[in-house]
Design a protein around this motif. Structure first.
Motif, mmCIF file in Angstrom:
data_model
loop_
_atom_site.group_PDB
_atom_site.id
_atom_site.type_symbol
_atom_site.label_atom_id
_atom_site.label_comp_id
_atom_site.label_asym_id
_atom_site.label_seq_id
_atom_site.Cartn_x
_atom_site.Cartn_y
_atom_site.Cartn_z
ATOM 1 N N UNK A 254 11.646 22.481 -9.222
ATOM 2 C CA UNK A 254 12.597 22.228 -8.531
ATOM 3 C C UNK A 254 13.221 20.770 -8.565
ATOM 4 N N UNK A 255 14.362 20.355 -8.738
ATOM 5 C CA UNK A 255 14.778 18.881 -8.707
ATOM 6 C C UNK A 255 14.601 18.669 -7.386
ATOM 7 N N UNK A 256 14.125 17.608 -6.890
ATOM 8 C CA UNK A 256 14.137 16.953 -5.483
ATOM 9 C C UNK A 256 14.784 15.623 -5.567
ATOM 10 N N UNK A 257 15.364 15.120 -4.473
ATOM 11 C CA UNK A 257 15.846 13.832 -4.280
ATOM 12 C C UNK A 257 14.571 12.831 -4.093
ATOM 13 N N UNK A 258 14.896 11.458 -3.886
ATOM 14 C CA UNK A 258 13.777 10.729 -3.556
ATOM 15 C C UNK A 258 12.937 11.173 -2.393
ATOM 16 N N UNK A 259 11.513 11.273 -2.420
ATOM 17 C CA UNK A 259 10.979 11.765 -1.224
ATOM 18 C C UNK A 259 9.539 11.058 -1.437
ATOM 19 N N UNK A 260 9.101 10.487 -0.233
ATOM 20 C CA UNK A 260 7.966 9.612 -0.032
ATOM 21 C C UNK A 260 6.875 10.458 -0.114
ATOM 22 N N UNK A 261 5.610 10.018 -0.301
ATOM 23 C CA UNK A 261 4.279 10.946 -0.457
ATOM 24 C C UNK A 261 3.347 10.218 0.507
ATOM 25 N N UNK A 262 2.515 11.223 0.928
ATOM 26 C CA UNK A 262 1.230 10.793 1.968
ATOM 27 C C UNK A 262 0.025 10.554 0.886
ATOM 28 N N UNK A 263 -1.154 9.760 1.193
ATOM 29 C CA UNK A 263 -2.371 9.909 0.445
ATOM 30 C C UNK A 263 -3.194 9.376 1.476
ATOM 31 N N UNK A 264 -4.456 9.673 0.927
ATOM 32 C CA UNK A 264 -5.697 9.193 1.796
ATOM 33 C C UNK A 264 -6.228 7.943 1.107
ATOM 34 N N UNK A 265 -6.558 6.774 1.590
ATOM 35 C CA UNK A 265 -7.038 5.647 1.365
ATOM 36 C C UNK A 265 -8.652 5.860 0.924
ATOM 37 N N UNK A 266 -8.933 5.669 -0.248
ATOM 38 C CA UNK A 266 -10.294 5.577 -0.777
ATOM 39 C C UNK A 266 -11.253 4.327 -0.700
ATOM 40 N N UNK A 267 -10.374 3.236 -1.201
ATOM 41 C CA UNK A 267 -10.786 2.004 -1.340
ATOM 42 C C UNK A 267 -9.547 0.930 -0.933
ATOM 43 N N UNK A 268 -10.050 -0.356 -0.431
ATOM 44 C CA UNK A 268 -9.130 -1.204 -0.422
ATOM 45 C C UNK A 268 -9.786 -2.931 -1.005
ATOM 46 N N UNK A 269 -8.885 -3.622 -1.195
ATOM 47 C CA UNK A 269 -9.407 -4.700 -1.793
ATOM 48 C C UNK A 269 -9.703 -5.940 -0.551
ATOM 49 N N UNK A 270 -10.421 -7.029 -0.858
ATOM 50 C CA UNK A 270 -10.893 -8.031 -0.082
ATOM 51 C C UNK A 270 -9.695 -8.508 0.746
ATOM 52 N N UNK A 271 -8.323 -8.645 0.143
ATOM 53 C CA UNK A 271 -7.153 -9.304 1.092
ATOM 54 C C UNK A 271 -6.543 -8.342 1.724
ATOM 55 N N UNK A 272 -6.801 -6.982 1.845
ATOM 56 C CA UNK A 272 -5.884 -6.053 2.635
ATOM 57 C C UNK A 272 -6.212 -6.270 4.124
ATOM 58 N N UNK A 273 -5.040 -6.194 4.659
ATOM 59 C CA UNK A 273 -5.190 -6.629 6.146
ATOM 60 C C UNK A 273 -5.255 -5.287 6.991
ATOM 61 N N UNK A 274 -4.230 -4.500 6.998
ATOM 62 C CA UNK A 274 -3.647 -3.593 7.688
ATOM 63 C C UNK A 274 -4.078 -2.243 7.323
ATOM 64 N N UNK A 275 -4.876 -2.120 6.220
ATOM 65 C CA UNK A 275 -5.180 -0.501 5.993
ATOM 66 C C UNK A 275 -6.855 -0.666 5.961
ATOM 67 N N UNK A 276 -7.393 0.422 6.319
ATOM 68 C CA UNK A 276 -9.063 0.780 6.244
ATOM 69 C C UNK A 276 -9.174 2.402 5.467
#
Length: 98
Positions: free
Chosen positions: A29-51
């Motif tokens: 089915x055709x959907x309009x623009x929709x955001x998606x949720x995901x679980x963080x698996x790894x972060x870079x050294x310069x990432x400040x707000x996400x773990x």
């Protein structure tokens, strides 16, 4: 090195969705623009707000898919995240911010 990148695993949807009324919506089915949720698996050294283990909201059109050891992931820039749901916050805070 990931630097300012976030590696996420998409929440399993199975392709088909249900509406709030319980109607089954097929994956084709055709959907309009929709955001998606995901679980963080790894972060870079310069990432400040996400773990690791946070849930993030992002635009599926602005993503780079990668395969690591047979598993599919999405590589995002930290600035492309729209919201973060974190369970590590103190009582009285929402845990969801933009």
């Amino acid at each position: 090195m990931l630097h300012d990148r976030v590696l996420v695993a998409l929440d399993p949807e199975g392709g088909e969705r249900k509406s709030s009324a319980g109607i089954l919506i097929p994956a084709t089915a055709q959907m309009g623009r929709r955001l998606a949720w995901a679980k963080v698996v790894a972060v870079g050294a310069n990432v400040r707000t996400v773990e690791v283990d946070d849930r993030v909201l992002f635009d599926p059109e602005d993503r780079a898919e990668v395969e690591v050891r047979g598993d599919d992931y999405v590589l995002l820039r930290e600035r492309d995240l729209h919201a973060v749901a974190a369970g590590r916050l103190e009582d009285g805070q929402t845990g969801l911010y933009l």
